[in-house]
Write a protein that holds these residues in place. Structure first.
Motif, PDB file in Angstrom:
ATOM      1  N   SER A   2       0.795  -1.223   0.000  1.00 56.90           N
ATOM      2  CA  SER A   2       0.000   0.000   0.000  1.00 56.90           C
ATOM      3  C   SER A   2       0.828   1.273   0.000  1.00 56.90           C
ATOM      4  O   SER A   2       0.459   2.250  -0.609  1.00 56.90           O
ATOM      5  N   SER A   3       1.952   1.271   0.672  1.00 54.92           N
ATOM      6  CA  SER A   3       2.741   2.498   0.710  1.00 54.92           C
ATOM      7  C   SER A   3       4.217   2.165   0.628  1.00 54.92           C
ATOM      8  O   SER A   3       4.627   1.025   0.822  1.00 54.92           O
ATOM      9  N   SER A   4       5.031   3.208   0.357  1.00 53.24           N
ATOM     10  CA  SER A   4       6.454   2.967   0.198  1.00 53.24           C
ATOM     11  C   SER A   4       7.086   2.498   1.501  1.00 53.24           C
ATOM     12  O   SER A   4       8.137   1.889   1.492  1.00 53.24           O
ATOM     13  N   GLU A   5       6.454   2.772   2.653  1.00 46.61           N
ATOM     14  CA  GLU A   5       7.007   2.305   3.927  1.00 46.61           C
ATOM     15  C   GLU A   5       7.113   0.781   3.971  1.00 46.61           C
ATOM     16  O   GLU A   5       8.020   0.244   4.569  1.00 46.61           O
ATOM     17  N   THR A   6       6.187   0.119   3.349  1.00 46.59           N
ATOM     18  CA  THR A   6       6.195  -1.341   3.434  1.00 46.59           C
ATOM     19  C   THR A   6       7.078  -1.984   2.365  1.00 46.59           C
ATOM     20  O   THR A   6       7.317  -3.175   2.412  1.00 46.59           O
ATOM     21  N   LYS A  31       8.219  -2.330  -6.730  1.00 45.01           N
ATOM     22  CA  LYS A  31       7.972  -3.128  -5.531  1.00 45.01           C
ATOM     23  C   LYS A  31       9.062  -2.937  -4.488  1.00 45.01           C
ATOM     24  O   LYS A  31       9.132  -3.672  -3.495  1.00 45.01           O
ATOM     25  N   SER A  32       9.968  -2.014  -4.761  1.00 44.50           N
ATOM     26  CA  SER A  32      11.005  -1.714  -3.768  1.00 44.50           C
ATOM     27  C   SER A  32      11.323  -0.226  -3.829  1.00 44.50           C
ATOM     28  O   SER A  32      10.964   0.466  -4.782  1.00 44.50           O
ATOM     29  N   GLU A  33      12.006   0.250  -2.781  1.00 40.17           N
ATOM     30  CA  GLU A  33      12.462   1.636  -2.770  1.00 40.17           C
ATOM     31  C   GLU A  33      13.943   1.613  -3.147  1.00 40.17           C
ATOM     32  O   GLU A  33      14.747   0.943  -2.496  1.00 40.17           O
ATOM     33  N   VAL A  34      14.270   2.328  -4.202  1.00 38.16           N
ATOM     34  CA  VAL A  34      15.568   2.141  -4.845  1.00 38.16           C
ATOM     35  C   VAL A  34      16.528   3.291  -4.536  1.00 38.16           C
ATOM     36  O   VAL A  34      16.245   4.451  -4.844  1.00 38.16           O
ATOM     37  N   SER A  35      17.668   2.960  -3.944  1.00 34.30           N
ATOM     38  CA  SER A  35      18.755   3.917  -3.738  1.00 34.30           C
ATOM     39  C   SER A  35      19.884   3.563  -4.699  1.00 34.30           C
ATOM     40  O   SER A  35      20.183   2.389  -4.904  1.00 34.30           O
ATOM     41  N   LEU A  36      20.490   4.588  -5.250  1.00 34.85           N
ATOM     42  CA  LEU A  36      21.592   4.344  -6.187  1.00 34.85           C
ATOM     43  C   LEU A  36      22.802   5.162  -5.748  1.00 34.85           C
ATOM     44  O   LEU A  36      22.694   6.370  -5.512  1.00 34.85           O
TER      45      LEU A  36
END
Lengths: 361, 361
Positions: A2-6, A31-36
Motif C-alpha cells: 500500500s505504501s512505500s514504507e512497506t 515493488k522496492s524503494e531504490v537507492s543508487l
C-alpha cells in the motif's frame, strides 16, 4: 503493497551501464524503494537525472531512482535507520585496484551499520559482476557468525554502456540470472527468488532464478577468459581478431578454442561440467557484430581491467588442481604487464627510471 | 689507391639509423665510393645533408656521402655504367609489407642492370637486417645460374635511430659482423673479408669477419624473438616488462626464458648449437637500461614490424622439424593481429564493418 514504507529498500552501488539499468528495472517494477550510489556523476545526476536510451524501456530524460547518494557513507548519514534488504554491487570487480574500490571495503559501512541498527534482519548481498570466486572475498571479510547475511550472485547479460556524464545507452536486451552462491542455502535461495519478483518487468526485461549460479558464472567466463582478454591485448573488436588471423583461423584454433577448453578443464576440476558445445557457441557469438569487449574498452579508456577475477582466479584454481593452462597463463602474464602500465598511468604504482626498478609503495 | 676511379662502388639502400651509420663508416674509411638511397628524407638531405650525433664519430652537420639517390632507379639513371661491387640493404625486412618494399623487389633493378652492363663482374649482396632466413628470398629470386653474385649476411649491433628528418642519433658503439651466408663459399668469404677492410675505422667502429654468420643471426634472434616481440605486445620498455611481472618473475620465467629455449631448440634442429648461457645473458642485457626494442617502437610509431623474419620464419622451421614452440606461437598469433591493425591503418588491408569481414584485396 500500500505504501512505500512497506516496500523493501534496495541499494545499488555502482552507476555504470549495468548498475543504472538494474536501478531502473527495480524502480519500474515499483515493488522496492531504490537507492543508487553514483560516484563520479553525482552532481550532474542530482540536478538533471539520467538520460537513458534503453532497448527494453525506451527513452528517458531526467530519470532518477528514489534516492541518490555520493557513496555509502552518504546513504547511511542521510537515513541511518533505513534497512537495505538487498545490497547490490555493480561496480567493476578489481581486487588489485585501489583498496577503496574493492567490494568488501565498499559494502563494509553498510554491513556495520545494519549489524548495529538491525541485528535481527538478514541482509542480502548480491554481486552483479564478472568473474569467478568474487564471492570469496566477501565471505572471508564478513564472518557469518557475526554478520547476518545471504550471499547472492548475479550474472547480467546486457549491452549497456555509460556513454557520457549521466547518459546510459542500453543496446542489448537485459537478461539477469540470480541465485544463491551456495546452491543448498535455503534462506539465500528464498531471497534470490524474492528478488526476481522485485525485478521482473514482464515483456520488457528478463530475469530468472538460477539454481546453479556458479555454473552460469563459469559458462560466461568461457567468453571472458578467452575472447575479452585477447581483444584487450591487441586492441581490436572481436570480428577483426578472427579475420586478421593467419589463414583467418589462428585466433580461433590456437587462442580462443584452446583457452576455452582450459576453462572447461578447470571448471571440471571444480565439479562444474560445461558442455563443450559452448566453445563453438561463444567463438561465434560475436563473430558478426562489431563488438569490443569490456577489457578492450577499459584499456582504450586507460581504466583498470577486471583481470584478476577473469584470469587470475581461474589460474589459481588450475594450479590448485594441477590443470594445465598454457594459453590462459600466457594471456595472463602479458595482461599483467598491461594492467601495471595502466596502474602506473593512474599513479597507483611508481617506476623509477634512474634505477630501472619498481619503487616500493 | 690513387683516385676515386679505382675505388669500388658501394650502394647502401635504406637510410635509417643503421644505413646512415653504415654509409658514414664506409665514407670515413675512404676506400670506397659511397652511394646512399634515401627515400623519405631525400629532398632535405640533398639540400642540407645529415646532422649526425655519433658516439663513434662525433658530431656532423651537413654530412653527405659521395652520392645521394631517391631510389635505385634514380641511381641507375644517373650512372648506368657504374658497377656496385657491394649492394647493401639496411631497410627493415618486412616480407608481408607492400610488394615494393620487399628486399628482392628493391634490389632487382640493380641486379638486372649489372647483369647487362657488367656480365663478368660479381655483385656482393649484403643484408644488414634482423631475422632468420632473410637470405632465402633473395636466393630464390635471383637464380645463380643467371645472376652473378655472392650472398653476404651482416648483423649490426648498434643503438642508432633516426630522430628527425635528416637527423641520426647513434648512442651505442657500432659492432658489425659480416660473413658469407654459405659458410663454405670461398668467393663470398673473400668478398666479406675484403668488405671488412673497406669498413673498419680502427679505434672508432668495430667490424669483424664472421665465419659463422648464421650462428650469429640465431644468437641475436634469442633476444628479438622473446623480448622484442613481448615489448611490442604490451607497449613497454624492457625493464618495465621485467619489474611489472607477477612477483617480478613471471615475464622472465614464463615468457622470456622459455621463448629463448624454444629458439635454442629450433636452432639445434637446424644444426646450430647456441650455448644456453645466452638465455641468461640476453634476459639481463637490457634489464637495467631504459630500452624500448625496435618492434615496440614500430607499433608506437604505427609502422609495420619485422614480425615474419623474427617470429614467422623460426616458427616455420620449428614446424618443419616438429619442434614445440607454444610460447613463440602465442606471441606470433597475437602479434599477427597487431600487424594487421597496423596494415589496416596504412590502407594495406581493408576491413568491411558492414559484413564484419576482411575485404578481398
Amino acid at each position: 503493497m500500500s505504501s512505500s514504507e512497506t516496500k523493501p529498500n534496495v541499494i545499488v552501488i555502482g552507476a555504470g551501464g549495468v548498475g543504472v539499468i538494474a536501478a531502473l528495472s527495480l524502480f519500474y517494477c515499483n515493488k522496492s524503494e531504490v537507492s543508487l550510489v553514483v560516484r563520479s556523476d553525482y552532481d550532474h545526476v542530482t540536478n538533471e537525472g539520467y538520460k537513458i536510451l534503453s532497448c527494453d524501456y525506451g527513452e528517458y530524460e531526467n530519470w532518477k531512482p528514489h534516492h541518490l547518494y555520493k557513496d555509502v557513507h552518504h546513504a547511511i548519514e542521510e537515513d541511518p535507520n533505513r534497512f537495505y534488504e538487498y545490497v547490490i554491487v555493480t561496480t567493476k570487480n578489481i581486487p588489485d585496484g585501489p583498496v577503496g574500490s574493492r567490494v568488501p571495503t565498499i559494502i563494509k559501512p553498510i554491513m556495520e551499520n545494519q549489524l548495529v541498527q538491525h541485528p535481527d534482519k538478514k541482509t542480502n548481498i548480491l554481486l552483479i559482476q564478472n568473474g569467478i570466486e568474487i564471492e570469496s572475498d566477501v565471505l572471508a571479510t564478513f564472518d557469518k557468525s557475526k554478520y547476518n547475511y545471504n550471499m547472492l550472485s548475479g550474472i547480467q547479460i546486457i549491452g549497456s554502456t555509460k556513454i557520457g556524464i549521466g547518459i546510459i545507452n542500453q543496446q542489448g536486451h537485459e537478461h539477469l540470472s540470480v541465485g544463491s552462491f551456495n546452491a543448498s542455502d535455503i534462506d539465500a535461495i528464498k531471497a534470490a527468488e524474492k528478488f526476481v519478483g522485485l525485478y521482473l518487468n514482464e515483456g520488457l526485461n528478463s530475469i530468472e532464478f538460477d539454481e546453479r549460479v556458479r555454473y552460469s558464472r563459469w559458462k560466461k567466463l568461457l567468453y571472458n577468459a578467452a575472447i575479452n582478454t585477447t581483444t584487450a591485448l591487441v586492441g581490436l573488436d572481436v570480428p577483426r581478431t578472427l579475420e586478421f588471423a593467419k589463414n583467418k583461423k589462428s585466433t580461433e584454433m590456437e587462442i580462443y578454442k584452446p583457452a576455452m577448453q582450459e576453462i572447461v578443464n578447470i571448471a571440471a576440476a571444480e565439479g562444474i561440467i560445461l558442455d563443450e558445445q559452448f566453445i563453438e557457441f561463444f567463438t561465434n557469438i560475436t563473430r558478426n557484430i562489431m563488438f569490443k569487449p569490456s577489457m578492450c574498452v577499459d584499456v582504450q579508456k586507460h581504466q583498470l581491467m577486471e583481470l584478476e577475477v577473469i584470469l587470475g582466479n581461474p589460474i589459481k584454481l588450475a594450479e590448485k588442481y594441477n590443470v594445465e593452462t598454457p594459453i590462459l597463463k600466457m594471456l595472463y602474464n602479458l595482461l599483467i604487464l598491461v594492467q601495471c602500465k595502466l596502474k602506473e598511468e593512474k599513479g597507483l604504482i611508481k617506476f623509477d627510471e634512474t634505477t630501472a626498478r619498481l619503487a616500493d609503495s
